[in-house]
Write an enzyme that holds these catalytic residues in place. Sequence first.
Site, mmCIF file in Angstrom:
data_model
loop_
_atom_site.group_PDB
_atom_site.id
_atom_site.type_symbol
_atom_site.label_atom_id
_atom_site.label_comp_id
_atom_site.label_asym_id
_atom_site.label_seq_id
_atom_site.Cartn_x
_atom_site.Cartn_y
_atom_site.Cartn_z
ATOM 1 N N ASP A 1 -12.892 2.007 4.481
ATOM 2 C CA ASP A 1 -11.538 1.831 5.552
ATOM 3 C C ASP A 1 -11.733 1.208 6.801
ATOM 4 O O ASP A 1 -10.909 0.942 7.626
ATOM 5 C CB ASP A 1 -11.060 3.343 5.678
ATOM 6 N N TRP B 1 -6.298 1.483 -6.966
ATOM 7 C CA TRP B 1 -6.087 2.850 -7.309
ATOM 8 C C TRP B 1 -6.954 3.760 -6.272
ATOM 9 O O TRP B 1 -8.214 3.582 -6.411
ATOM 10 C CB TRP B 1 -6.657 2.864 -8.799
ATOM 11 N N ASP B 2 -6.123 4.653 -5.412
ATOM 12 C CA ASP B 2 -7.080 5.208 -4.358
ATOM 13 C C ASP B 2 -7.123 6.811 -4.986
ATOM 14 O O ASP B 2 -6.678 7.333 -5.994
ATOM 15 C CB ASP B 2 -6.026 5.332 -3.334
ATOM 16 N N CYS C 1 -10.454 2.495 -5.017
ATOM 17 C CA CYS C 1 -10.555 2.683 -3.645
ATOM 18 C C CYS C 1 -10.553 4.240 -3.555
ATOM 19 O O CYS C 1 -10.194 4.943 -4.532
ATOM 20 C CB CYS C 1 -9.580 2.171 -3.147
ATOM 21 N N ASN D 1 -7.933 10.213 -2.494
ATOM 22 C CA ASN D 1 -8.440 10.438 -1.141
ATOM 23 C C ASN D 1 -8.910 11.845 -0.894
ATOM 24 O O ASN D 1 -8.640 12.347 0.279
ATOM 25 C CB ASN D 1 -7.172 10.117 -0.207
ATOM 26 N N ARG E 1 -6.410 16.340 3.170
ATOM 27 C CA ARG E 1 -5.207 15.331 3.566
ATOM 28 C C ARG E 1 -3.902 15.808 2.950
ATOM 29 O O ARG E 1 -3.327 14.990 2.107
ATOM 30 C CB ARG E 1 -5.644 14.099 2.919
ATOM 31 N N ASP F 1 0.706 -1.142 -0.017
ATOM 32 C CA ASP F 1 0.131 -0.026 -0.094
ATOM 33 C C ASP F 1 0.926 1.161 0.099
ATOM 34 O O ASP F 1 2.248 1.257 -0.452
ATOM 35 C CB ASP F 1 -0.893 0.011 1.466
ATOM 36 N N ASP F 2 0.262 2.249 0.414
ATOM 37 C CA ASP F 2 1.040 3.467 0.440
ATOM 38 C C ASP F 2 2.295 3.647 1.156
ATOM 39 O O ASP F 2 2.609 2.847 2.067
ATOM 40 C CB ASP F 2 0.092 4.439 1.333
HETATM 41 C C1 GLA Z 1 -6.885 5.630 1.910
HETATM 42 C C2 GLA Z 1 -7.416 3.992 1.590
HETATM 43 C C3 GLA Z 1 -6.477 3.241 2.422
HETATM 44 C C4 GLA Z 1 -5.371 3.192 2.302
HETATM 45 C C5 GLA Z 1 -4.723 4.529 2.616
HETATM 46 C C6 GLA Z 1 -3.284 5.009 2.227
HETATM 47 O O1 GLA Z 1 -7.428 6.028 3.163
HETATM 48 O O2 GLA Z 1 -8.660 3.924 1.762
HETATM 49 O O3 GLA Z 1 -6.918 1.815 2.150
HETATM 50 O O4 GLA Z 1 -4.837 2.739 1.261
HETATM 51 O O5 GLA Z 1 -5.504 5.594 1.782
HETATM 52 O O6 GLA Z 1 -2.714 6.278 2.423
#
Ligand code: GLA
Length: 734
Positions: A541, A470-471, A519, A473, A435, A355-356
């Site tokens: 989340d 693919w997020d 996502c 936010n 964010r 992930d991130d």
């Molecule tokens: C969002 C996604 C999470 C994770 C974070 C990472 O909140 O929904 O699942 O990937 O970003 O920063």
Amino acid sequence: MKKNVIVSYVFLLLFSCTAFAQSVKRNVSVVTENTCLVFSVDSNDELIFRHYGKKITDLADFSKNLFTPTAHQNFPSVYPTYGGRSYILPALKLTHDDGVICSELRFVDIKTNNPEPNVTETVIKLKDKAYDLLVDVHYTAYYKEDVISQYVTVRNMEKGSVNVEQVASSYLPLRAESYYLSHFYGSWSKEMRMKEEELTNGVKSIESLKGVRTTQCESPIFIISLNGKSKESEGEVYGGALAWSGNYKLSFQIGEDKLLSIVSGMNPIAAALKLDNGEEIKTPEMILTYSSEGKNRMSQNFHHWSRRYALAHGYDSRPVILNSWEGVGVKFNEDKICEMIDDAASLGVELFVLDDGWFGNKYPRDATDAGLGDWQVNRKKLPHGIDYLVEHAKKKGMKFGLWIEPEMVNPNSELAEKHPDWVVKTDRYTAYTERSQWLLDLTNPEVQDFIVRTIDNIITEAPELVYIKWDANRYANNVGSSYLPADRQSRFWYDYVKGLYSVYERIREKYPDIMLQACSSGGGRMDFGSLKYHDEFWASDNTNAVDRIFIQYGASMFFPASAIASHVSVAPNQQTGMSLPLKYRFDVAMSCRLGMELQPKEMTEKELEFAKSAIETYKRLRPVIQNGDLYRLISPYDGVDRASLMYVSENKSQGVFFVYNLGYHERNERCMVRMQGLDPDAEYKVYELNIMGRPALKKGDIRLSGRYLMEVGIPLLMNKTHDSCVLELIKINK
Ligand code: GLA
């Protein structure tokens, strides 16, 4: 009454009869296996909406003159405009070049086409009565699935430009004594809460102006139940879902005539579209289904349709995933990730998702305030790059996936320094961060190319990467584009979403096998517009199993289990602080696409053993859970402190049953849920799975008929607040 007054009344009546009397010139229907839409072209060449519901094959009765002088509203137009004799919220509102604000559409022609035996496309061609403005209403009927989708194209053939201020995807009028709307609302970490309410006179709107993450607080989906609250297996219900990842508006208006008018489409606020001569716009698709057998059938229609037509790799089995986010966040190094991969492999996990936190060098991604946009591997954390990790996973028999948030940029990034003009902003207002990040301007083809190039580079460096999360936010604010000209700024959201879809399309075309997860801070992009390009959604989340029961229940109304990712995480839960038994967490996640989101190093031997066996079980049950038919048995909203659902294979040879307590049940009570979808005349062997501690089902060889299981149910010992049970049913071949 004086004689001259009577005469004028008679005259008025006669006049209105001649003025409004209509007869039917022609009927048109759009048909699926059990449903149909019927329209009539009247003597004024207006296209009138007549019916959407149970199938009627003989349209002769629709030709009889049922129109009364005052009944125009009773037979509303298929695509009502602002203008003519319509007073309801319009599907189309525009201003012609000469400033005229009205439109009236007339029927021109109809065309049908069968791209495949199960699919019929019908295009109804309409034209403005006074202007060269063409409106085509497109229907696609999916016969077996009982799904009809609708979109509209508007083409300006007037000499000057036309300003389109409202252009809906669909208009649906319904007639009943009462209407109950179920809609889906929530917030971050609490998506897809379902609320059912009776509609009253006036307008109720479901909408979003957030631009991105548009399904986190409301969702562009609805269920309408006629004449009473919706039930799972009886009653007339309509399901609607707008396939659009941008701002939307669904309006439900009950007028003086008790007709319910539903207008669905893009949100018209800050979204006027200027069309020059020859220009055309195409609305998103609205997906509709009708069921005379309640919500469960409605959901099954959506699920069948999704798997066949609306979901990437619809029938492929989804792997069991371990995602690094809740386990290590952005604080990791190569050794830590390799260890996690090793541990995941020994649990039987099939795909590891990093992930991130893996990118950014000048501005390393060590927290969420830096690095977005700089999609180069952080050499300090991962000195040998992503491909090294992919290879490591491969050695362990696992596949590898990566997180990315390509529509965004942190002010602390090389990308923001290099391309300030790519940021969505206006000159005179603050470009607020959310964010700690900004949105990139996807109306700009250069930005679209940048995203495609980024994905290309990642895959070139790690060719065996199979999955991308693919997020997205943040919402958008003070929207403006340095790319769009001043008189096209209000096209921003239309062009943004089209730009996004074009990027998805290019990626899908080049990498048809790659798995994509949608996502958006969890379930912020759960819509059929994005689903088309994705294999699944990260539904929330919030990984707390009790909350997930509600979220997944809501999502199951429209989306199949294979598209809903559900991960087992630690106790106490990071979002809610709630501590739930590991068995309960697995039992809930296993009812969708199972994954894990924790650091396996922190699990005890006993937990690891349970997890390993549950994963093995899931792999065996996966074809039924991911591709079988869903039956919702007890709703978590029913206030009975319990929820239950099951999946049954198409040939009814296998079933998987889940039940979860949501509260304490006193000790003499037995849980007896009546099942559904089984073959009543067959005998089934029933096994309990995922046992940890006291079993719920009496031990021994249990064989029961489908009829008994559906009419009586098996008594289960499940009293504690968070007891749960999973049963497998296998048809015995006699
Ligand atoms: C969002 C996604 C999470 C994770 C974070 C990472 O909140 O929904 O699942 O990937 O970003 O920063």
